[in-house]
Design an enzyme around this catalytic site. Structure first.
Site, PDB file in Angstrom:
ATOM      1  N   HIS A 260       0.853  -1.183   0.000  1.00  0.00           N
ATOM      2  CA  HIS A 260       0.000   0.000   0.000  1.00  0.00           C
ATOM      3  C   HIS A 260       0.886   1.228   0.000  1.00  0.00           C
ATOM      4  CE1 HIS A 260      -3.134   2.832   1.218  1.00  0.00           C
ATOM      5  NE2 HIS A 260      -3.984   1.914   0.808  1.00  0.00           N
ATOM      6  N   ASP A 314      -7.933  -5.416   0.024  1.00  0.00           N
ATOM      7  CA  ASP A 314      -8.412  -6.240  -1.082  1.00  0.00           C
ATOM      8  C   ASP A 314      -8.062  -7.716  -0.958  1.00  0.00           C
ATOM      9  OD1 ASP A 314      -9.786  -4.400  -2.607  1.00  0.00           O
ATOM     10  OD2 ASP A 314      -7.983  -3.690  -3.621  1.00  0.00           O
TER      11      ASP A 314
HETATM   12  N1  CMC Z   1       4.105  -7.745  -4.166  1.00  0.00           N
HETATM   13  C1  CMC Z   1       5.433  -7.760  -4.248  1.00  0.00           C
HETATM   14  N2  CMC Z   1       6.197  -6.643  -4.176  1.00  0.00           N
HETATM   15  C2  CMC Z   1       5.561  -5.483  -3.975  1.00  0.00           C
HETATM   16  C3  CMC Z   1       4.186  -5.406  -3.845  1.00  0.00           C
HETATM   17  C4  CMC Z   1       3.438  -6.606  -3.954  1.00  0.00           C
HETATM   18  N3  CMC Z   1       2.114  -6.589  -3.869  1.00  0.00           N
HETATM   19  N4  CMC Z   1       3.828  -4.116  -3.667  1.00  0.00           N
HETATM   20  C5  CMC Z   1       4.958  -3.410  -3.691  1.00  0.00           C
HETATM   21  N5  CMC Z   1       6.017  -4.232  -3.875  1.00  0.00           N
HETATM   22  C6  CMC Z   1       7.407  -3.853  -3.987  1.00  0.00           C
HETATM   23  C7  CMC Z   1       7.670  -3.200  -5.330  1.00  0.00           C
HETATM   24  O1  CMC Z   1       8.000  -4.152  -6.312  1.00  0.00           O
HETATM   25  C8  CMC Z   1       8.801  -2.274  -5.011  1.00  0.00           C
HETATM   26  O2  CMC Z   1       9.983  -3.044  -4.974  1.00  0.00           O
HETATM   27  P1  CMC Z   1      11.390  -2.410  -5.425  1.00  0.00           P
HETATM   28  O3  CMC Z   1      11.636  -1.308  -4.436  1.00  0.00           O
HETATM   29  O4  CMC Z   1      12.336  -3.551  -5.327  1.00  0.00           O
HETATM   30  O5  CMC Z   1      11.178  -1.899  -6.822  1.00  0.00           O
HETATM   31  C9  CMC Z   1       8.518  -1.829  -3.568  1.00  0.00           C
HETATM   32  O6  CMC Z   1       7.671  -2.843  -3.015  1.00  0.00           O
HETATM   33  C10 CMC Z   1       7.790  -0.507  -3.494  1.00  0.00           C
HETATM   34  O7  CMC Z   1       6.689  -0.551  -4.414  1.00  0.00           O
HETATM   35  P2  CMC Z   1       6.052   0.738  -5.043  1.00  0.00           P
HETATM   36  O8  CMC Z   1       5.319   0.369  -6.278  1.00  0.00           O
HETATM   37  O9  CMC Z   1       7.075   1.825  -5.130  1.00  0.00           O
HETATM   38  O10 CMC Z   1       5.060   1.152  -3.917  1.00  0.00           O
HETATM   39  P3  CMC Z   1       3.826   2.028  -4.138  1.00  0.00           P
HETATM   40  O11 CMC Z   1       3.570   2.705  -2.866  1.00  0.00           O
HETATM   41  O12 CMC Z   1       3.966   2.892  -5.319  1.00  0.00           O
HETATM   42  O13 CMC Z   1       2.738   0.907  -4.470  1.00  0.00           O
HETATM   43  C11 CMC Z   1       0.829  -0.384  -4.615  1.00  0.00           C
HETATM   44  C12 CMC Z   1       1.562   0.681  -3.817  1.00  0.00           C
HETATM   45  C13 CMC Z   1      -0.537  -0.618  -3.945  1.00  0.00           C
HETATM   46  C14 CMC Z   1       0.607   0.082  -6.049  1.00  0.00           C
HETATM   47  C15 CMC Z   1       1.645  -1.691  -4.623  1.00  0.00           C
HETATM   48  O14 CMC Z   1       1.898  -2.125  -3.306  1.00  0.00           O
HETATM   49  C16 CMC Z   1       0.984  -2.788  -5.432  1.00  0.00           C
HETATM   50  O15 CMC Z   1       1.116  -2.818  -6.650  1.00  0.00           O
HETATM   51  N6  CMC Z   1       0.237  -3.734  -4.753  1.00  0.00           N
HETATM   52  C17 CMC Z   1      -0.501  -4.745  -5.453  1.00  0.00           C
HETATM   53  C18 CMC Z   1      -1.825  -4.166  -5.935  1.00  0.00           C
HETATM   54  C19 CMC Z   1      -2.805  -3.995  -4.807  1.00  0.00           C
HETATM   55  O16 CMC Z   1      -2.973  -4.861  -3.963  1.00  0.00           O
HETATM   56  N7  CMC Z   1      -3.520  -2.837  -4.818  1.00  0.00           N
HETATM   57  C20 CMC Z   1      -4.542  -2.546  -3.823  1.00  0.00           C
HETATM   58  C21 CMC Z   1      -4.139  -1.415  -2.926  1.00  0.00           C
HETATM   59  S1  CMC Z   1      -5.202  -1.295  -1.467  1.00  0.00           S
HETATM   60  C22 CMC Z   1      -6.745  -0.912  -2.069  1.00  0.00           C
HETATM   61  C23 CMC Z   1      -6.810   0.471  -2.559  1.00  0.00           C
HETATM   62  O17 CMC Z   1      -6.998   1.390  -1.782  1.00  0.00           O
HETATM   63  O18 CMC Z   1      -6.690   0.650  -3.777  1.00  0.00           O
END
Ligand code: CMC
Length: 378
Positions: A260, A314
């Protein structure tokens, strides 16, 4: 290289103040208008949470009764909107909801009135109408006629009734009610921000909600629950979970339902869905969905906790919907049905002290190129 400071993804950027909800991502705390999400999930109802969000405090019995009566009175949507849904019957339910909400603007006499009072009234009407749109589209695409709303049922119960044509038992109604409560508001998440951008041009609430629906659809936002259930179906049995997830993670992929932007501890909403996913699975003789998800949470993804990656709202939601017999492409629209009060409140706040939301992009392309007429280009 330019020397402007770029905050990619608007990470850690505050764009305004809010009284809607408080999120402490470090400890996993969420308050709606000051009230803890745990109390609301355990003790409140979605109708009460709608009142809380839109009017700022918990209602008295008579205030709640009045709001509830208004919601029940506005559930029906015009036949013309049902006709539009027939035209788009093959689209994803989230696209149909977006289209249906957009079409509803043609029938709302207050569509152009952005005053606080009118925006709240429109938000309440949209909250009441949106489940009818989702249920009607779902029945039409299955070759069935829409089921008219049943004013003897509460908001959650009526939605389930319009989907299936059968009155749900009280426990099932409560599950959907809690789900709506948990999704109702979440500060400056991507879809609320999108809705605010639309409101900040002084466009209307229907347009802002259409924006919110469009933004919510993506798998990195509301679409994650659908993806989680797809993953759980592909995994099939708990003993396959490790290999399946390893394959994704080792190839740089993400496990949906984890991580998140704000929560670096467990998303407080997940607790309520985890408990209900387990109980419902056991009651229905299908414990394996919960076991698969739990395996991922308690084994595969444990090393990710030190990086602040925990389950989010989710992760367990999809298993509950699935056990209730709801197809996976309805999971995101259900999230949207819960979120309309939150989007409405964010728009009320935006209109109340408006400033155009208009950030900058640092241009990195070529400069001052000479225009060559088409006949002289190689
Ligand atoms: N599985 C594996 N690795 C992850 C995940 C995951 N679900 N989420 C983040 N990471 C890793 C990502 O690969 C990155 O690694 P690195 O630093 O090595 O490149 C690191 O964690 C930071 O990720 P980020 O994309 O910079 O973090 P963010 O804050 O931009 O992303 C997110 C937030 C929700 C987009 C992401 O965690 C994600 O894609 N999660 C899966 C999709 C998901 O479950 N979304 C629902 C969010 S909650 C409901 C809502 O309010 O929408």
């Amino acid at each position: 290289m330019s020397d402007v400071e770029i905050r990619r993804g608007l990470r850690n950027v505050y764009i305004d103040t809010t009284e809607a909800s408080f999120v402490d991502g470090q400890v996993g705390k969420l308050l709606y208008r000051g009230y803890n999400i745990h109390d609301l999930a355990e003790k409140s109802t979605f109708e009460e949470v709608i009142y809380l969000l839109l009017y700022g405090d918990l209602p008295t019995r008579s205030q709640l009764g009045e709001l509830d009566a208004t919601l029940r009175a506005h559930r029906a949507v015009p036949d013309d909107v049902i006709q539009v849904l027939r035209l788009v019957k093959n689209s994803h339910p989230m696209d149909a909801l977006r289209t249906g909400v957009s079409a509803m603007s043609a029938f709302d006499e207050e569509v152009e009135d952005n005053s606080e009072e009118a925006t709240i009234r429109k938000g309440i009407r949209l909250t009441a109408q949106a489940p009818t749109i989702v249920a009607a589209h779902h029945r039409i695409r299955n070759g069935l006629e829409p089921v008219p709303p049943n004013s003897s049922l509460n908001h959650a119960g009526n939605f389930l009734y319009m989907l299936s044509g059968a009155e749900p038992d009280l426990e099932t109604q409560k599950l959907m009610d809690v789900d709506f409560i948990l999704h109702a508001e979440h500060s400056s998440n991507a879809s609320a921000f999108g809705a605010r951008v639309t409101a900040s041009t002084l466009s209307d609430l229907h347009s802002a909600v259409v924006t919110g629906i469009g933004v919510l659809k993506g798998p990195w936002h509301g679409g994650a629950a659908e993806e989680v259930m797809k993953m759980a179906s592909e995994i099939g049995q708990p003993e396959n979970a490790e290999d399946y997830a390893r394959n994704i993670l080792d190839n740089g992929g993400r496990i949906m339902g984890f991580g998140h932007r704000v929560y670096k501890a467990e998303d407080p909403r997940a607790r309520h869905l985890r408990e209900r996913s387990q109980t419902l699975g056991e009651t229905m003789g299908q414990p394996h969905w919960f076991q698969i998800l739990r395996y991922l949470e308690e084994k595969t993804m444990v090393p990710y906790r030190s990086r602040g990656i925990f389950v989010n709202v989710d992760f367990f939601a999809g298993s509950i919907y699935h056990l209730l017999g709801i197809p996976s492409d309805l999971f995101i629209p259900i999230f949207a049905l819960g979120r309309i009060p939150g989007w409405t409140l964010q728009c009320v706040e935006q209109y109340g002290d408006n400033i155009l939301l208009r950030p900058l992009l640092d241009y990195q392309g070529p400069m001052d190129l000479e225009y060559v007429p088409i006949e002289q280009r190689g």
